[in-house]
Design a protein around this motif. Structure first.
Motif, PDB file in Angstrom:
ATOM      1  N   ALA A  31       0.814  -1.218   0.000  1.00  0.00           N
ATOM      2  CA  ALA A  31       0.000   0.000   0.000  1.00  0.00           C
ATOM      3  C   ALA A  31       0.847   1.267   0.000  1.00  0.00           C
ATOM      4  N   LEU A  32       1.828   1.311  -0.888  1.00  0.00           N
ATOM      5  CA  LEU A  32       2.708   2.471  -0.994  1.00  0.00           C
ATOM      6  C   LEU A  32       2.009   3.630  -1.702  1.00  0.00           C
ATOM      7  N   ILE A  71       5.305   9.188  -8.047  1.00  0.00           N
ATOM      8  CA  ILE A  71       5.420  10.389  -8.868  1.00  0.00           C
ATOM      9  C   ILE A  71       4.830  11.602  -8.162  1.00  0.00           C
ATOM     10  N   CYS A  72       3.582  11.478  -7.678  1.00  0.00           N
ATOM     11  CA  CYS A  72       2.918  12.640  -7.061  1.00  0.00           C
ATOM     12  C   CYS A  72       2.926  12.591  -5.539  1.00  0.00           C
ATOM     13  N   GLY A  73       3.187  11.412  -4.943  1.00  0.00           N
ATOM     14  CA  GLY A  73       3.257  11.306  -3.489  1.00  0.00           C
ATOM     15  C   GLY A  73       1.922  11.096  -2.790  1.00  0.00           C
ATOM     16  N   HIS A  74       0.825  11.130  -3.536  1.00  0.00           N
ATOM     17  CA  HIS A  74      -0.495  10.930  -2.924  1.00  0.00           C
ATOM     18  C   HIS A  74      -0.787   9.447  -2.738  1.00  0.00           C
ATOM     19  N   ALA A 131      -6.344   4.623 -10.717  1.00  0.00           N
ATOM     20  CA  ALA A 131      -6.072   3.193 -10.577  1.00  0.00           C
ATOM     21  C   ALA A 131      -4.589   2.955 -10.302  1.00  0.00           C
ATOM     22  N   PHE A 132      -4.318   1.889  -9.596  1.00  0.00           N
ATOM     23  CA  PHE A 132      -2.959   1.444  -9.295  1.00  0.00           C
ATOM     24  C   PHE A 132      -2.315   0.878 -10.552  1.00  0.00           C
ATOM     25  N   VAL A 167       5.258   2.094  -7.706  1.00  0.00           N
ATOM     26  CA  VAL A 167       3.827   2.102  -7.985  1.00  0.00           C
ATOM     27  C   VAL A 167       3.387   3.541  -8.235  1.00  0.00           C
ATOM     28  N   ALA A 168       2.323   3.702  -9.024  1.00  0.00           N
ATOM     29  CA  ALA A 168       1.853   5.036  -9.379  1.00  0.00           C
ATOM     30  C   ALA A 168       0.367   4.994  -9.696  1.00  0.00           C
ATOM     31  N   HIS A 169      -0.239   6.185  -9.759  1.00  0.00           N
ATOM     32  CA  HIS A 169      -1.574   6.314 -10.313  1.00  0.00           C
ATOM     33  C   HIS A 169      -1.443   6.190 -11.828  1.00  0.00           C
TER      34      HIS A 169
END
Length: 74
Positions: free
Chosen positions: A16-17, A21-24, A38-39, A60-62
């Motif tokens: 659950a990191l 890129i955006c930190g959110h 989405a993940f 991992v990123a949005h």
């Protein structure tokens, strides 16, 4: 490649990191692949430039954050 990829995805989902890129925070509930929040697995070095999607350190990123970077090295 399917099973190693799925194992990596499952392991990263469990951590659950936040988006690298955006930190959110990422909502890890399934949205569907095309939803902007989405993940997704991203790659610091794009696959087209020799990156490895099965690298255990894959961030991992949005989906929208990963798409916006569009294959550029970060």
């Amino acid at each position: 490649m399917c099973r190693p990829y799925r194992r990596l995805v499952d392991r990263l989902r469990a951590q659950a990191l936040p988006c690298w890129i955006c930190g959110h925070n990422i909502n890890y509930k399934p949205y569907g692949r095309r939803h902007p929040l989405a993940f997704t697995l991203d790659d610091e070095t794009p696959l087209s430039k020799g990156g490895d999607l099965l690298d255990p350190a894959t961030p991992v990123a949005h989906t929208d954050a990963a798409t916006a970077s569009g294959g550029r090295c970060r």
